[in-house]
Motif scaffolding. Structure first.
Motif, PDB file in Angstrom:
ATOM      1  N   ASN A  65      -1.775  -3.950  -4.745  1.00  0.00           N
ATOM      2  CA  ASN A  65      -1.491  -2.710  -4.030  1.00  0.00           C
ATOM      3  C   ASN A  65      -2.843  -2.074  -3.744  1.00  0.00           C
ATOM      4  N   THR A  66      -3.123  -1.852  -2.497  1.00  0.00           N
ATOM      5  CA  THR A  66      -4.431  -1.332  -2.101  1.00  0.00           C
ATOM      6  C   THR A  66      -4.652   0.101  -2.538  1.00  0.00           C
ATOM      7  N   GLY A  67      -3.582   0.799  -2.889  1.00  0.00           N
ATOM      8  CA  GLY A  67      -3.726   2.201  -3.277  1.00  0.00           C
ATOM      9  C   GLY A  67      -3.937   3.058  -2.047  1.00  0.00           C
ATOM     10  N   GLY A  68      -4.599   4.172  -2.216  1.00  0.00           N
ATOM     11  CA  GLY A  68      -4.853   5.078  -1.100  1.00  0.00           C
ATOM     12  C   GLY A  68      -6.331   5.110  -0.750  1.00  0.00           C
TER      13      GLY A  68
ATOM     14  N   GLY B 234       0.839  -1.189   0.000  1.00  0.00           N
ATOM     15  CA  GLY B 234       0.000   0.000   0.000  1.00  0.00           C
ATOM     16  C   GLY B 234       0.874   1.239   0.000  1.00  0.00           C
ATOM     17  N   HIS B 235       0.287   2.353   0.242  1.00  0.00           N
ATOM     18  CA  HIS B 235       0.968   3.637   0.388  1.00  0.00           C
ATOM     19  C   HIS B 235       1.483   4.253  -0.899  1.00  0.00           C
ATOM     20  N   THR B 236       1.284   3.628  -2.045  1.00  0.00           N
ATOM     21  CA  THR B 236       1.701   4.275  -3.287  1.00  0.00           C
ATOM     22  C   THR B 236       0.603   5.186  -3.816  1.00  0.00           C
TER      23      THR B 236
ATOM     24  N   PRO C  91      -3.681   2.068  -6.930  1.00  0.00           N
ATOM     25  CA  PRO C  91      -4.051   0.664  -6.804  1.00  0.00           C
ATOM     26  C   PRO C  91      -3.487  -0.168  -7.955  1.00  0.00           C
ATOM     27  N   ALA C  92      -3.155  -1.416  -7.647  1.00  0.00           N
ATOM     28  CA  ALA C  92      -2.610  -2.292  -8.681  1.00  0.00           C
ATOM     29  C   ALA C  92      -2.997  -3.731  -8.411  1.00  0.00           C
ATOM     30  N   TYR C  93      -3.148  -4.483  -9.480  1.00  0.00           N
ATOM     31  CA  TYR C  93      -3.350  -5.927  -9.420  1.00  0.00           C
ATOM     32  C   TYR C  93      -2.546  -6.512 -10.577  1.00  0.00           C
TER      33      TYR C  93
END
Length: 102
Positions: A45-48, A24-26, A29-31
């Protein structure tokens, strides 16, 4: 930062150290799925939270993405922006996409 998180995940998955990497923290979001000799590894990546209001839940059998408050549990499918195209999109673009304003 976004590329570094993805590269870290790829290395951990392809080396066999992990089947699933969650970051996270970028604020983006990503998959991503990476093929390995054992099968498919997944990077999430959960994103913000402020940008997407999205989160992931794992029940032991499946990973699912939702948005809104936990009590609402609205399904939030992985968008095209998040499937490997995250490097070209900034947090604002992802937030607009999630809100249907892209």
């Amino acid at each position: 930062e976004v590329e570094a998180a993805s590269a870290f995940a790829r290395k951990a998955i392809e080396s066999g150290r992990a089947d699933l990497v969650v970051c996270g923290h970028t604020h983006v979001p990503a998959y991503e799925e990476f093929q390995t000799p054992r099968g498919t590894g997944i990077y999430i990546n959960t994103g913000g939270w402020l940008e997407t209001r999205a989160y992931w839940l794992a029940d032991g059998n499946a990973l699912q993405r939702f948005s809104g408050l936990l009590s609402e549990r609205r399904p939030a499918p992985v968008s095209e922006v998040e499937q490997g195209n995250h490097a070209a999109a900034g947090a604002v673009d992802v937030a607009r996409h999630e809100a249907g304003q892209a």
